[in-house]
Design a protein around this motif. Structure first.
Motif, PDB file in Angstrom:
ATOM      1  N   GLY A 124     131.906  49.413  18.799  1.00  0.00           N
ATOM      2  CA  GLY A 124     130.695  49.538  19.089  1.00  0.00           C
ATOM      3  C   GLY A 124     129.821  50.070  17.543  1.00  0.00           C
ATOM      4  O   GLY A 124     130.645  50.473  16.694  1.00  0.00           O
ATOM      5  N   GLN A 125     128.697  50.016  17.866  1.00  0.00           N
ATOM      6  CA  GLN A 125     127.885  50.416  16.623  1.00  0.00           C
ATOM      7  C   GLN A 125     127.028  51.559  17.217  1.00  0.00           C
ATOM      8  O   GLN A 125     126.243  51.245  18.280  1.00  0.00           O
ATOM      9  N   ILE A 126     126.976  52.702  16.505  1.00  0.00           N
ATOM     10  CA  ILE A 126     126.064  53.972  16.947  1.00  0.00           C
ATOM     11  C   ILE A 126     124.802  53.567  17.185  1.00  0.00           C
ATOM     12  O   ILE A 126     124.025  53.855  18.189  1.00  0.00           O
ATOM     13  N   SER A 127     124.142  52.880  16.259  1.00  0.00           N
ATOM     14  CA  SER A 127     122.689  52.287  16.451  1.00  0.00           C
ATOM     15  C   SER A 127     122.633  51.290  17.766  1.00  0.00           C
ATOM     16  O   SER A 127     121.627  51.337  18.479  1.00  0.00           O
ATOM     17  N   ARG A 128     123.537  50.475  18.208  1.00  0.00           N
ATOM     18  CA  ARG A 128     123.432  49.586  19.443  1.00  0.00           C
ATOM     19  C   ARG A 128     123.425  50.775  20.557  1.00  0.00           C
ATOM     20  O   ARG A 128     122.803  50.749  21.764  1.00  0.00           O
ATOM     21  N   ASP A 129     124.489  51.766  20.405  1.00  0.00           N
ATOM     22  CA  ASP A 129     124.650  52.907  21.548  1.00  0.00           C
ATOM     23  C   ASP A 129     123.123  53.490  21.806  1.00  0.00           C
ATOM     24  O   ASP A 129     122.833  53.835  22.874  1.00  0.00           O
ATOM     25  N   ALA A 130     122.628  54.049  20.724  1.00  0.00           N
ATOM     26  CA  ALA A 130     121.178  54.581  20.752  1.00  0.00           C
ATOM     27  C   ALA A 130     120.021  53.874  21.444  1.00  0.00           C
ATOM     28  O   ALA A 130     119.306  54.107  22.191  1.00  0.00           O
ATOM     29  N   ILE A 131     120.220  52.537  20.982  1.00  0.00           N
ATOM     30  CA  ILE A 131     119.277  51.567  21.630  1.00  0.00           C
ATOM     31  C   ILE A 131     119.567  51.590  23.117  1.00  0.00           C
ATOM     32  O   ILE A 131     118.401  51.680  23.978  1.00  0.00           O
ATOM     33  N   THR A 132     120.735  51.375  23.540  1.00  0.00           N
ATOM     34  CA  THR A 132     121.161  51.493  25.080  1.00  0.00           C
ATOM     35  C   THR A 132     120.845  52.503  25.772  1.00  0.00           C
ATOM     36  O   THR A 132     120.396  52.506  26.775  1.00  0.00           O
ATOM     37  N   VAL A 133     120.967  53.963  25.125  1.00  0.00           N
ATOM     38  CA  VAL A 133     120.528  54.970  25.711  1.00  0.00           C
ATOM     39  C   VAL A 133     119.158  55.281  25.887  1.00  0.00           C
ATOM     40  O   VAL A 133     118.492  55.663  26.819  1.00  0.00           O
ATOM     41  N   VAL A 134     118.171  54.947  24.921  1.00  0.00           N
ATOM     42  CA  VAL A 134     116.780  55.123  24.874  1.00  0.00           C
ATOM     43  C   VAL A 134     116.441  54.243  25.860  1.00  0.00           C
ATOM     44  O   VAL A 134     115.476  54.273  26.693  1.00  0.00           O
ATOM     45  N   VAL A 135     116.594  52.841  25.689  1.00  0.00           N
ATOM     46  CA  VAL A 135     116.070  51.825  26.705  1.00  0.00           C
ATOM     47  C   VAL A 135     116.537  52.290  28.249  1.00  0.00           C
ATOM     48  O   VAL A 135     115.639  52.157  29.000  1.00  0.00           O
ATOM     49  N   GLY A 136     117.864  52.720  28.311  1.00  0.00           N
ATOM     50  CA  GLY A 136     118.159  52.935  29.672  1.00  0.00           C
ATOM     51  C   GLY A 136     117.419  54.227  30.227  1.00  0.00           C
ATOM     52  O   GLY A 136     117.101  54.207  31.365  1.00  0.00           O
ATOM     53  N   LEU A 137     117.336  55.025  29.378  1.00  0.00           N
ATOM     54  CA  LEU A 137     116.386  56.438  29.849  1.00  0.00           C
ATOM     55  C   LEU A 137     115.039  56.027  30.232  1.00  0.00           C
ATOM     56  O   LEU A 137     114.452  56.482  31.133  1.00  0.00           O
ATOM     57  N   ALA A 138     114.707  55.031  29.242  1.00  0.00           N
ATOM     58  CA  ALA A 138     113.090  54.590  29.408  1.00  0.00           C
ATOM     59  C   ALA A 138     112.867  53.745  30.904  1.00  0.00           C
ATOM     60  O   ALA A 138     111.996  54.006  31.725  1.00  0.00           O
ATOM     61  N   LEU A 139     113.951  52.910  31.118  1.00  0.00           N
ATOM     62  CA  LEU A 139     114.005  52.229  32.392  1.00  0.00           C
ATOM     63  C   LEU A 139     114.022  53.410  33.548  1.00  0.00           C
ATOM     64  O   LEU A 139     113.191  52.911  34.675  1.00  0.00           O
ATOM     65  N   TRP A 140     114.791  54.286  33.450  1.00  0.00           N
ATOM     66  CA  TRP A 140     115.037  55.128  34.642  1.00  0.00           C
ATOM     67  C   TRP A 140     113.526  55.885  34.853  1.00  0.00           C
ATOM     68  O   TRP A 140     113.318  55.874  35.888  1.00  0.00           O
ATOM     69  N   VAL A 141     112.980  56.504  33.608  1.00  0.00           N
ATOM     70  CA  VAL A 141     111.735  57.053  33.928  1.00  0.00           C
ATOM     71  C   VAL A 141     110.833  56.152  34.545  1.00  0.00           C
ATOM     72  O   VAL A 141     110.199  56.601  35.536  1.00  0.00           O
ATOM     73  N   VAL A 142     110.479  54.925  34.222  1.00  0.00           N
ATOM     74  CA  VAL A 142     109.541  53.933  34.617  1.00  0.00           C
ATOM     75  C   VAL A 142     110.079  53.501  36.115  1.00  0.00           C
ATOM     76  O   VAL A 142     109.114  53.862  37.284  1.00  0.00           O
ATOM     77  N   PHE A 143     111.386  53.516  36.427  1.00  0.00           N
ATOM     78  CA  PHE A 143     111.836  53.128  37.741  1.00  0.00           C
ATOM     79  C   PHE A 143     111.674  54.528  38.806  1.00  0.00           C
ATOM     80  O   PHE A 143     110.844  54.390  39.817  1.00  0.00           O
ATOM     81  N   ALA A 144     111.876  55.628  38.243  1.00  0.00           N
ATOM     82  CA  ALA A 144     112.000  56.760  39.029  1.00  0.00           C
ATOM     83  C   ALA A 144     110.617  57.308  39.174  1.00  0.00           C
ATOM     84  O   ALA A 144     110.238  57.571  40.643  1.00  0.00           O
ATOM     85  N   LEU A 145     109.682  57.211  38.543  1.00  0.00           N
ATOM     86  CA  LEU A 145     108.490  57.753  38.452  1.00  0.00           C
ATOM     87  C   LEU A 145     107.483  56.691  39.113  1.00  0.00           C
ATOM     88  O   LEU A 145     106.465  57.168  39.932  1.00  0.00           O
ATOM     89  N   TRP A 146     107.782  55.335  39.007  1.00  0.00           N
ATOM     90  CA  TRP A 146     106.717  54.500  39.362  1.00  0.00           C
ATOM     91  C   TRP A 146     107.445  53.506  40.265  1.00  0.00           C
ATOM     92  O   TRP A 146     106.751  53.120  41.351  1.00  0.00           O
ATOM     93  N   LEU A 147     108.206  52.748  39.762  1.00  0.00           N
ATOM     94  CA  LEU A 147     108.625  51.187  40.499  1.00  0.00           C
ATOM     95  C   LEU A 147     109.414  51.600  41.817  1.00  0.00           C
ATOM     96  O   LEU A 147     109.397  50.893  42.853  1.00  0.00           O
ATOM     97  N   HIS A 148     110.187  52.788  41.875  1.00  0.00           N
ATOM     98  CA  HIS A 148     110.987  53.149  43.230  1.00  0.00           C
ATOM     99  C   HIS A 148     109.999  53.121  44.173  1.00  0.00           C
ATOM    100  O   HIS A 148     110.044  52.690  45.349  1.00  0.00           O
TER     101      HIS A 148
END
Length: 193
Positions: free
Chosen positions: A158-182
């Motif tokens: 793995g590459q740290i930059s790819r992990d950072a992208i994964t975590v940021v995108v995952g958190l953003a999707l979680w926020v959008v889904f938890a607050l609106w889409l769910h």
């Protein structure tokens, strides 16, 4: 409830052919071709998914209460779905430490998602849906990891930059889904917002 059960059997069944019928799967792919296999696989999976969604919606109209979860389990469920979203994203972002470490992040994410929802919901339909996915993901994850070890599969480092992208995108999707889409898609607002 019957439609939900049949949908689960169809959807999870087609996603289990590599675990329960690997030789039949390989023979079918050899005879029919990979393209036809993927096409039929996709059609059956979509039919199963539609049946799950419809069956779960119908079951919620006439709920069967099994237990009343404490309010704090909703907060725990919200926390447990964070790694589920990050693991889902890790499935599609190449060269992460996460994928290199766990091998099959989607299956691990399904386990987090299912456990979270089992803790926070006490209806029979919830037990069938989330329990079914958990009962499918646990052995499939074990079998998949064992198959990887036996085949000598090594995931790219793995590459740290790819992990950072994964975590940021995952958190953003979680926020959008938890607050609106769910709320929009499921009819339940996890935070009441």
């Amino acid at each position: 409830m019957l439609v939900l059960v049949i949908g689960l059997l169809v959807f999870l069944g087609v996603h289990s052919t590599r675990m329960f019928a690997p030789q039949w799967r390989a023979t079918t792919i050899d005879k029919k071709g990979l393209g036809l296999w993927k096409g039929l696989y996709s059609v059956v999976a979509v039919i199963g998914l539609i049946m799950i969604i419809w069956g779960y919606g119908q079951a919620r109209l006439d709920p069967v209460l099994l237990w009343v979860p404490p309010v704090w389990t909703r907060h725990l469920a919200a926390l447990l779905t964070i790694p589920a979203f990050i693991l889902l994203v890790a499935t599609y972002v190449p060269h992460t430490h996460i994928k290199a470490r766990v091998g099959h992040p989607m299956l691990l994410g399904v386990k987090f998602w299912a456990v979270a929802h089992l803790l926070a919901n006490g209806m029979l339909a919830d037990l069938l849906l989330f329990g079914g996915f958990l009962a499918w993901a646990v052995p499939l994850y074990i079998v998949s990891r064992k198959r990887d070890r036996m085949a000598g599969v090594r995931y790219p480092k793995g590459q740290i930059s790819r992990d950072a992208i994964t975590v940021v995108v995952g958190l953003a999707l979680w926020v959008v889904f938890a607050l609106w889409l769910h709320g929009m898609l499921i009819g339940v607002k996890p935070f009441g917002v």
